[in-house]
Design a protein around this motif. Structure first.
Motif, PDB file in Angstrom:
ATOM      1  N   THR A  36       0.821  -1.168  -0.023  1.00 34.40           N
ATOM      2  CA  THR A  36       0.006   0.060  -0.054  1.00 34.40           C
ATOM      3  C   THR A  36       0.821   1.294   0.031  1.00 34.40           C
ATOM      4  OG1 THR A  36      -0.119   0.150   2.403  1.00 34.40           O
ATOM      5  CG2 THR A  36      -1.848  -1.099   1.260  1.00 34.40           C
ATOM      6  N   GLY A  37       2.017   1.182   0.327  1.00 34.69           N
ATOM      7  CA  GLY A  37       2.822   2.402   0.335  1.00 34.69           C
ATOM      8  C   GLY A  37       3.028   3.116   1.696  1.00 34.69           C
ATOM      9  N   GLY A  38       2.298   2.931   2.646  1.00 36.01           N
ATOM     10  CA  GLY A  38       2.009   3.582   4.003  1.00 36.01           C
ATOM     11  C   GLY A  38       2.924   2.926   5.003  1.00 36.01           C
ATOM     12  N   PRO A  39       3.429   3.645   5.837  1.00 35.99           N
ATOM     13  CA  PRO A  39       4.354   2.905   6.966  1.00 35.99           C
ATOM     14  C   PRO A  39       3.479   1.862   7.994  1.00 35.99           C
ATOM     15  CG  PRO A  39       3.596   5.032   7.864  1.00 35.99           C
ATOM     16  CD  PRO A  39       3.095   4.836   6.345  1.00 35.99           C
ATOM     17  N   HIS A  40       4.321   0.852   8.406  1.00 37.91           N
ATOM     18  CA  HIS A  40       3.753  -0.094   9.141  1.00 37.91           C
ATOM     19  C   HIS A  40       4.181   0.500  10.546  1.00 37.91           C
ATOM     20  CE1 HIS A  40       4.355  -4.105  11.541  1.00 37.91           C
ATOM     21  NE2 HIS A  40       2.991  -3.803  11.805  1.00 37.91           N
ATOM     22  N   THR A  41       3.206   0.561  11.451  1.00 37.81           N
ATOM     23  CA  THR A  41       3.569   0.940  13.037  1.00 37.81           C
ATOM     24  C   THR A  41       3.327  -0.172  13.736  1.00 37.81           C
ATOM     25  OG1 THR A  41       3.128   3.088  12.664  1.00 37.81           O
ATOM     26  CG2 THR A  41       3.169   2.359  15.045  1.00 37.81           C
ATOM     27  N   GLU A  42       4.174  -1.104  14.460  1.00 36.56           N
ATOM     28  CA  GLU A  42       3.775  -2.167  15.130  1.00 36.56           C
ATOM     29  C   GLU A  42       3.338  -1.855  16.458  1.00 36.56           C
ATOM     30  OE1 GLU A  42       6.040  -6.317  16.700  1.00 36.56           O
ATOM     31  OE2 GLU A  42       7.388  -4.889  15.496  1.00 36.56           O
ATOM     32  N   ILE A  43       2.293  -2.002  16.621  1.00 41.74           N
ATOM     33  CA  ILE A  43       1.549  -1.508  17.841  1.00 41.74           C
ATOM     34  C   ILE A  43       1.983  -1.907  19.277  1.00 41.74           C
ATOM     35  CG2 ILE A  43      -0.572  -3.058  17.987  1.00 41.74           C
ATOM     36  CD1 ILE A  43      -2.125  -0.170  18.262  1.00 41.74           C
ATOM     37  N   ASP A  44       2.734  -3.003  19.451  1.00 42.04           N
ATOM     38  CA  ASP A  44       3.112  -3.703  20.624  1.00 42.04           C
ATOM     39  C   ASP A  44       4.219  -2.935  20.751  1.00 42.04           C
ATOM     40  OD1 ASP A  44       1.550  -6.062  20.872  1.00 42.04           O
ATOM     41  OD2 ASP A  44       2.758  -7.187  19.545  1.00 42.04           O
ATOM     42  N   GLY A  45       5.113  -2.455  19.972  1.00 45.21           N
ATOM     43  CA  GLY A  45       6.097  -1.460  20.160  1.00 45.21           C
ATOM     44  C   GLY A  45       5.592  -0.050  20.930  1.00 45.21           C
ATOM     45  N   LEU A  46       4.531   0.474  20.696  1.00 42.53           N
ATOM     46  CA  LEU A  46       3.901   1.541  21.172  1.00 42.53           C
ATOM     47  C   LEU A  46       3.439   1.144  22.648  1.00 42.53           C
ATOM     48  CD1 LEU A  46       2.243   3.246  18.295  1.00 42.53           C
ATOM     49  CD2 LEU A  46       4.420   3.700  19.063  1.00 42.53           C
ATOM     50  N   PHE A  47       2.879   0.078  22.935  1.00 41.60           N
ATOM     51  CA  PHE A  47       2.286  -0.042  24.031  1.00 41.60           C
ATOM     52  C   PHE A  47       3.203  -0.626  25.175  1.00 41.60           C
ATOM     53  CE2 PHE A  47       0.187  -3.108  27.174  1.00 41.60           C
ATOM     54  CZ  PHE A  47      -1.215  -2.263  27.286  1.00 41.60           C
ATOM     55  N   HIS A  48       4.002  -1.447  24.966  1.00 41.75           N
ATOM     56  CA  HIS A  48       4.817  -1.774  25.730  1.00 41.75           C
ATOM     57  C   HIS A  48       6.126  -1.004  26.502  1.00 41.75           C
ATOM     58  CE1 HIS A  48       2.919  -5.722  25.944  1.00 41.75           C
ATOM     59  NE2 HIS A  48       2.915  -5.910  24.784  1.00 41.75           N
ATOM     60  N   GLY A  49       6.097  -0.547  27.430  1.00 39.61           N
ATOM     61  CA  GLY A  49       7.385   0.095  27.952  1.00 39.61           C
ATOM     62  C   GLY A  49       8.576  -0.802  28.705  1.00 39.61           C
ATOM     63  N   PRO A  50       9.432  -0.355  29.161  1.00 36.98           N
ATOM     64  CA  PRO A  50      10.314  -1.103  29.973  1.00 36.98           C
ATOM     65  C   PRO A  50       9.518  -1.975  30.992  1.00 36.98           C
ATOM     66  CG  PRO A  50      11.345   0.880  29.791  1.00 36.98           C
ATOM     67  CD  PRO A  50       9.888   0.910  29.026  1.00 36.98           C
ATOM     68  N   ASP A  51      10.183  -3.309  31.183  1.00 40.22           N
ATOM     69  CA  ASP A  51       9.627  -4.281  32.074  1.00 40.22           C
ATOM     70  C   ASP A  51       8.045  -4.554  31.642  1.00 40.22           C
ATOM     71  OD1 ASP A  51      11.909  -4.602  33.710  1.00 40.22           O
ATOM     72  OD2 ASP A  51      11.407  -2.561  34.667  1.00 40.22           O
ATOM     73  N   TRP A  52       7.746  -4.596  30.611  1.00 41.57           N
ATOM     74  CA  TRP A  52       6.319  -4.813  30.048  1.00 41.57           C
ATOM     75  C   TRP A  52       5.187  -4.045  30.542  1.00 41.57           C
ATOM     76  CZ3 TRP A  52       6.216  -7.955  25.763  1.00 41.57           C
ATOM     77  CH2 TRP A  52       7.298  -8.966  25.871  1.00 41.57           C
ATOM     78  N   GLN A  53       5.715  -3.122  31.109  1.00 42.33           N
ATOM     79  CA  GLN A  53       4.611  -1.712  31.700  1.00 42.33           C
ATOM     80  C   GLN A  53       3.948  -1.168  30.411  1.00 42.33           C
ATOM     81  OE1 GLN A  53       3.460  -1.821  34.844  1.00 42.33           O
ATOM     82  NE2 GLN A  53       4.885  -3.603  34.939  1.00 42.33           N
ATOM     83  N   PRO A  54       2.651  -0.803  30.458  1.00 44.08           N
ATOM     84  CA  PRO A  54       2.062  -0.069  29.396  1.00 44.08           C
ATOM     85  C   PRO A  54       2.544   1.340  29.296  1.00 44.08           C
ATOM     86  CG  PRO A  54       0.357  -1.243  30.558  1.00 44.08           C
ATOM     87  CD  PRO A  54       1.715  -1.502  31.338  1.00 44.08           C
ATOM     88  N   ARG A  55       2.902   1.618  28.236  1.00 42.95           N
ATOM     89  CA  ARG A  55       3.459   3.235  28.193  1.00 42.95           C
ATOM     90  C   ARG A  55       2.353   4.044  28.452  1.00 42.95           C
ATOM     91  NH1 ARG A  55       4.584   4.433  23.242  1.00 42.95           N
ATOM     92  NH2 ARG A  55       6.055   6.223  23.958  1.00 42.95           N
ATOM     93  N   PRO A  56       2.601   5.308  29.196  1.00 45.90           N
ATOM     94  CA  PRO A  56       1.393   6.303  29.477  1.00 45.90           C
ATOM     95  C   PRO A  56       1.253   6.998  28.057  1.00 45.90           C
ATOM     96  CG  PRO A  56       3.352   6.694  31.033  1.00 45.90           C
ATOM     97  CD  PRO A  56       3.674   5.453  29.909  1.00 45.90           C
ATOM     98  N   GLU A  57       2.135   7.018  27.242  1.00 47.74           N
ATOM     99  CA  GLU A  57       1.923   7.922  26.034  1.00 47.74           C
ATOM    100  C   GLU A  57       1.067   6.995  24.936  1.00 47.74           C
ATOM    101  OE1 GLU A  57       6.042   8.292  27.585  1.00 47.74           O
ATOM    102  OE2 GLU A  57       4.890   6.740  26.949  1.00 47.74           O
ATOM    103  N   PHE A  58       0.986   5.787  25.167  1.00 41.93           N
ATOM    104  CA  PHE A  58       0.399   5.016  24.052  1.00 41.93           C
ATOM    105  C   PHE A  58      -0.837   5.546  23.305  1.00 41.93           C
ATOM    106  CE2 PHE A  58      -2.791   1.366  23.277  1.00 41.93           C
ATOM    107  CZ  PHE A  58      -2.178   1.047  22.036  1.00 41.93           C
ATOM    108  N   VAL A  59      -1.824   5.966  23.882  1.00 42.07           N
ATOM    109  CA  VAL A  59      -3.089   6.410  23.093  1.00 42.07           C
ATOM    110  C   VAL A  59      -2.628   7.516  22.367  1.00 42.07           C
ATOM    111  CG1 VAL A  59      -5.347   7.174  23.430  1.00 42.07           C
ATOM    112  CG2 VAL A  59      -4.620   5.221  24.610  1.00 42.07           C
ATOM    113  N   ALA A  60      -1.836   8.491  23.104  1.00 33.82           N
ATOM    114  CA  ALA A  60      -1.444   9.686  22.256  1.00 33.82           C
ATOM    115  C   ALA A  60      -0.716   9.264  20.881  1.00 33.82           C
ATOM    116  CB  ALA A  60      -0.699  10.615  23.181  1.00 33.82           C
ATOM    117  N   ASP A  61       0.209   8.515  21.138  1.00 32.02           N
ATOM    118  CA  ASP A  61       0.999   7.781  20.072  1.00 32.02           C
ATOM    119  C   ASP A  61       0.001   7.218  18.818  1.00 32.02           C
ATOM    120  OD1 ASP A  61       3.354   8.663  21.176  1.00 32.02           O
ATOM    121  OD2 ASP A  61       3.798   6.695  21.912  1.00 32.02           O
TER     122      ASP A  61
END
Length: 188
Positions: A36-61
């Motif tokens: 399709t030519g658009g970027p792929h954003t791997e959503i797991d990488g946005l969700f998981h912070g260090p130590d598997w904690q959800p990143r507070p910025e996830f929804v904003a990202d």
């Protein structure tokens, strides 16, 4: 709901890939993004912070990347699922045979990642294999316990979002035929 053989009504620009853990969402999302030519954003990488904690910025990202004209990502996480469905124009549902395809994939992937100590997102690695017995959210157990959720979730999203084209792929062969057939034709 379309099948692997049905023509897409328009060129997809904002694509979601849904399916149980281990079904191949991330791999397929990457392949779709290349076509399709658009970027792929791997959503797991946005969700998981260090130590598997959800990143507070996830929804904003998620809000930020889905405001763009084109993107592909996996349809996951209750805090973002509705926003993703509102902004997408295509949802591809990987509804593969669980015992024959998905379960062996998730087990193999988990074992390989653990043995090779592969870093996943933000320093995280698969935990020890014994956690399968002690962690009810272990990825293999999660895949087993959630294997039927998309049978309800995808049709509900289709009803709630009439603009959303839904394609249901039921085998690895269907995936290949859809990529080389209807998706390739829609992206020329």
């Amino acid at each position: 709901m379309l099948s692997f053989a049905d023509a897409l009504p328009r060129r997809p620009r904002r694509v979601l890939v849904a399916g149980v853990a281990g079904s191949g969402k991330t791999t397929l999302a990457g392949r779709i993004a290349r076509l399709t030519g658009g970027p792929h954003t791997e959503i797991d990488g946005l969700f998981h912070g260090p130590d598997w904690q959800p990143r507070p910025e996830f929804v904003a990202d998620v809000e930020a990347f889905t405001a763009e004209e084109a993107w592909t990502t996996e349809w996951q996480y209750s805090s973002a699922r509705e926003l993703l469905a509102q902004r997408a124009d295509l949802l591809v549902w990987l509804d593969l045979p669980f015992l024959r395809v998905t379960l062996p994939r998730v087990v193999r992937r988990t074992v390989v990642r653990r043995i090779r100590r592969i870093e996943l997102w933000n320093g995280n690695r698969e935990p020890g294999l014994a956690t399968f017995f002690t962690d009810r959210e272990h990825i293999v157990r999660w895949s087993i316990s959630t294997r039927n959720t998309y049978a309800e979730r995808v049709p509900a999203a289709e009803r709630a979002h009439p603009h959303l084209v839904v394609v249901r792929l039921r085998s690895p062969h269907d995936v290949e035929r859809w990529l080389s057939g209807p998706l390739a034709a829609a992206t020329r």
